[in-house]
Design a protein around this motif. Structure first.
Motif, mmCIF file in Angstrom:
data_model
loop_
_atom_site.group_PDB
_atom_site.id
_atom_site.type_symbol
_atom_site.label_atom_id
_atom_site.label_comp_id
_atom_site.label_asym_id
_atom_site.label_seq_id
_atom_site.Cartn_x
_atom_site.Cartn_y
_atom_site.Cartn_z
ATOM 1 N N PHE A 1 -39.589 11.523 16.924
ATOM 2 C CA PHE A 1 -39.371 12.777 17.651
ATOM 3 C C PHE A 1 -39.226 12.515 19.147
ATOM 4 O O PHE A 1 -38.259 12.961 19.780
ATOM 5 C CB PHE A 1 -40.538 13.731 17.392
ATOM 6 N N PHE A 2 -40.189 11.790 19.719
ATOM 7 C CA PHE A 2 -40.159 11.557 21.161
ATOM 8 C C PHE A 2 -39.002 10.652 21.561
ATOM 9 O O PHE A 2 -38.412 10.821 22.634
ATOM 10 C CB PHE A 2 -41.487 10.959 21.627
ATOM 11 N N LEU A 3 -38.667 9.674 20.723
ATOM 12 C CA LEU A 3 -37.534 8.799 21.027
ATOM 13 C C LEU A 3 -36.240 9.594 21.045
ATOM 14 O O LEU A 3 -35.402 9.436 21.945
ATOM 15 C CB LEU A 3 -37.449 7.663 19.999
ATOM 16 N N ALA A 4 -36.062 10.454 20.052
ATOM 17 C CA ALA A 4 -34.851 11.277 20.000
ATOM 18 C C ALA A 4 -34.755 12.194 21.213
ATOM 19 O O ALA A 4 -33.688 12.327 21.840
ATOM 20 C CB ALA A 4 -34.830 12.091 18.704
ATOM 21 N N GLU A 5 -35.870 12.847 21.559
ATOM 22 C CA GLU A 5 -35.860 13.741 22.718
ATOM 23 C C GLU A 5 -35.595 12.973 24.012
ATOM 24 O O GLU A 5 -34.957 13.484 24.933
ATOM 25 C CB GLU A 5 -37.208 14.471 22.824
ATOM 26 N N ALA A 6 -36.075 11.725 24.087
ATOM 27 C CA ALA A 6 -35.889 10.913 25.291
ATOM 28 C C ALA A 6 -34.420 10.583 25.536
ATOM 29 O O ALA A 6 -33.990 10.458 26.684
ATOM 30 C CB ALA A 6 -36.705 9.623 25.186
ATOM 31 N N VAL A 7 -33.648 10.450 24.451
ATOM 32 C CA VAL A 7 -32.214 10.134 24.600
ATOM 33 C C VAL A 7 -31.360 11.392 24.410
ATOM 34 O O VAL A 7 -30.153 11.305 24.201
ATOM 35 C CB VAL A 7 -31.774 9.025 23.626
ATOM 36 N N HIS A 8 -32.027 12.565 24.463
ATOM 37 C CA HIS A 8 -31.354 13.870 24.458
ATOM 38 C C HIS A 8 -30.574 14.147 23.181
ATOM 39 O O HIS A 8 -29.454 14.650 23.206
ATOM 40 C CB HIS A 8 -30.425 13.983 25.676
ATOM 41 N N VAL A 9 -31.178 13.781 22.047
ATOM 42 C CA VAL A 9 -30.649 14.201 20.748
ATOM 43 C C VAL A 9 -31.745 14.990 20.045
ATOM 44 O O VAL A 9 -32.831 15.184 20.589
ATOM 45 C CB VAL A 9 -30.177 12.996 19.901
ATOM 46 N N SER A 10 -31.485 15.450 18.836
ATOM 47 C CA SER A 10 -32.397 16.374 18.157
ATOM 48 C C SER A 10 -33.637 15.668 17.609
ATOM 49 O O SER A 10 -33.562 14.929 16.618
ATOM 50 C CB SER A 10 -31.662 17.089 17.023
ATOM 51 N N GLY A 11 -34.790 15.922 18.233
ATOM 52 C CA GLY A 11 -36.034 15.397 17.704
ATOM 53 C C GLY A 11 -36.401 16.036 16.381
ATOM 54 O O GLY A 11 -37.005 15.394 15.512
ATOM 55 N N VAL A 12 -36.019 17.298 16.202
ATOM 56 C CA VAL A 12 -36.306 18.008 14.954
ATOM 57 C C VAL A 12 -35.599 17.330 13.780
ATOM 58 O O VAL A 12 -36.213 17.034 12.749
ATOM 59 C CB VAL A 12 -35.878 19.481 15.064
ATOM 60 N N LEU A 13 -34.305 17.069 13.940
ATOM 61 C CA LEU A 13 -33.563 16.423 12.859
ATOM 62 C C LEU A 13 -34.013 14.984 12.646
ATOM 63 O O LEU A 13 -33.961 14.467 11.524
ATOM 64 C CB LEU A 13 -32.056 16.461 13.161
ATOM 65 N N ALA A 14 -34.488 14.325 13.706
ATOM 66 C CA ALA A 14 -35.000 12.964 13.568
ATOM 67 C C ALA A 14 -36.251 12.952 12.694
ATOM 68 O O ALA A 14 -36.387 12.116 11.789
ATOM 69 C CB ALA A 14 -35.308 12.381 14.945
#
Length: 417
Positions: free
Chosen positions: A251-264
């Motif tokens: 979740f945090f990795l996805a949000e850090a690169v500005h993609v969907s943490g929810v879908l991750a």
């Protein structure tokens, strides 16, 4: 002597600060205990599902000062509560059901989302003109807030009443995926609302594709790494620790690169589900993981639904209730139209019946994601944020109460016909 006095004074202030912090924690412990009582004493969960009961209790508690002063930030919901709730929903969701009904689930979570936002937004813009001044961007913002579904209060009821895997699988699967697509759509419309500049069609489509595929890719990678690492030890405690790391890391990795943490998180959970169903070696781990995450899920849901009632209560005192009721009825109508149209046009090896489509449409209850989006609007501010908050919270409360309580008698009636 002065140094000793200063030291004693410093220690006193530190102890006083600690006492204040403990006093601030007491209300949350009380809420958690109330959640325990509701889940324990509620013997008729089909007729009186726990989530709407908790919301009603939260509304009642809002008049007590110790609870009315409680706050919960959108960041806490999004970064602490949501990853855990999404992860447990995804890893418990059978991949076989996803494969069987994937065309329906994906269609409702993508095309269905867009159609619902447009229909609801246009209706809000047209109807609101008779009651209050509302821009088209604000109308779309309310529509996208009300689009995500949260079936936690209805899936167990449907499972008990119907024993229909198509309905429960599509309702639960759609909810997992449309959380991610709704947040992406919300981000684009919120930018339009705050900057008064609508996004271009190509730009919006590209952003949706990048954010969605990027989140899925990170979830696949994280889930695969976990499926390899889980075999390094058979200690259940260590494996559960690893699952916590997986849920929040992707979740945090996805949000850090500005993609969907929810879908991750959802993708990682589904990969984990697939790993468990393919291998019987980790049955002991699955049982331990179920126990841990079930306790955590119930604790989070207790706090969340009680806080929804407490947070919503002050916003319900407004003069727009006629508009709210009209919009709620239209929202139900558009949900039914969307589900009917999308599922009839979606090719599937397991087509749905008219009764099943109706139950899927009525099961689109609003919940955690919608509340997070409202709090995000409040944080942004703006001249129309109070109206948006009042209308959105009111419709969410109606959805949680009326739809959750109605699903059991409706399901029983449809089964008898």
């Amino acid at each position: 002597m002065q140094n000793w006095l200063e030291l004693l004074h410093t220690q006193y202030l530190e102890r006083k600060g600690g006492i204040i912090m403990l006093q601030e924690a007491y209300p949350y412990l009380i809420l958690l205990f109330i959640g325990y009582l509701v889940y324990t004493l509620d013997k008729k969960k089909e007729t009186f599902p726990a989530p709407p009961m908790l919301v009603l209790i939260g509304l009642a508690l809002s008049v007590i000062p110790i609870f009315s002063q409680l706050t919960i930030s959108e960041e806490f919901i999004y970064h602490v509560m949501l990853p855990a709730l999404l992860f447990v929903s995804a890893y418990q969701f059978p991949v076989s059901m996803l494969n069987r009904y994937k065309s329906m689930i994906i269609s409702l979570s993508t095309i269905g989302i867009i159609v619902a936002i447009l229909l609801t937004g246009l209706t809000i813009y047209a109807a609101a003109g008779f009651f209050v001044s509302l821009s088209f961007a604000a109308a779309l913002l309310i529509a996208v807030i009300l689009t995500p579904t949260d079936p936690v209060s209805v899936v167990n009821i449907l499972s008990a009443d119907l024993n229909d895997e198509l309905v429960t699988s599509v309702v639960e699967g759609e909810s997992m995926i449309n959380d991610g697509t709704s947040i992406v759509a919300f981000t684009l419309i919120l930018s339009w609302y705050t900057h008064q500049q609508p996004p271009g069609f190509v730009e919006a489509g590209t952003e949706l594709l990048y954010v969605s595929l990027g989140g899925i890719a990170i979830g696949l990678a994280g889930g695969w790494l976990f499926s390899q690492a889980v075999h390094f030890t058979h200690e259940q405690s260590y494996q559960i620790m690893l699952s916590i790391i997986l849920a929040y890391a992707v979740f945090f990795l996805a949000e850090a690169v500005h993609v969907s943490g929810v879908l991750a998180v959802v993708t990682a959970g589904l990969v984990l589900s697939r790993t468990f169903y393919q291998s019987k070696k980790e049955t002991h781990f699955r049982e331990a993981l179920d126990d841990f995450w079930e306790i955590l899920e119930l604790s989070i849901l207790s706090l969340l639904f009680l806080m929804i009632g407490i947070l919503a209560a002050p916003t319900l005192l407004h003069s727009y209730w006629l508009l709210v009721v009209i919009l709620f009825l239209f929202m139900l109508l558009f949900r039914w139209i969307t589900v009917e149209g999308v599922l009839l046009l979606t090719p599937s090896r397991h087509p749905s019946s008219r009764k099943e489509r109706f139950l899927i449409s009525i099961s689109g209850v609003k919940g955690a994601i919608s509340v997070y989006l409202i709090l995000k609007v409040q944080e942004t501010g703006g001249s129309g944020s109070e109206i948006i908050t009042a209308i959105s919270f009111s419709i969410i409360i109606l959805s949680l109460l009326l739809q959750s309580f109605a699903i059991h008698p409706l399901a029983k009636y449809i089964v008898k016909k």
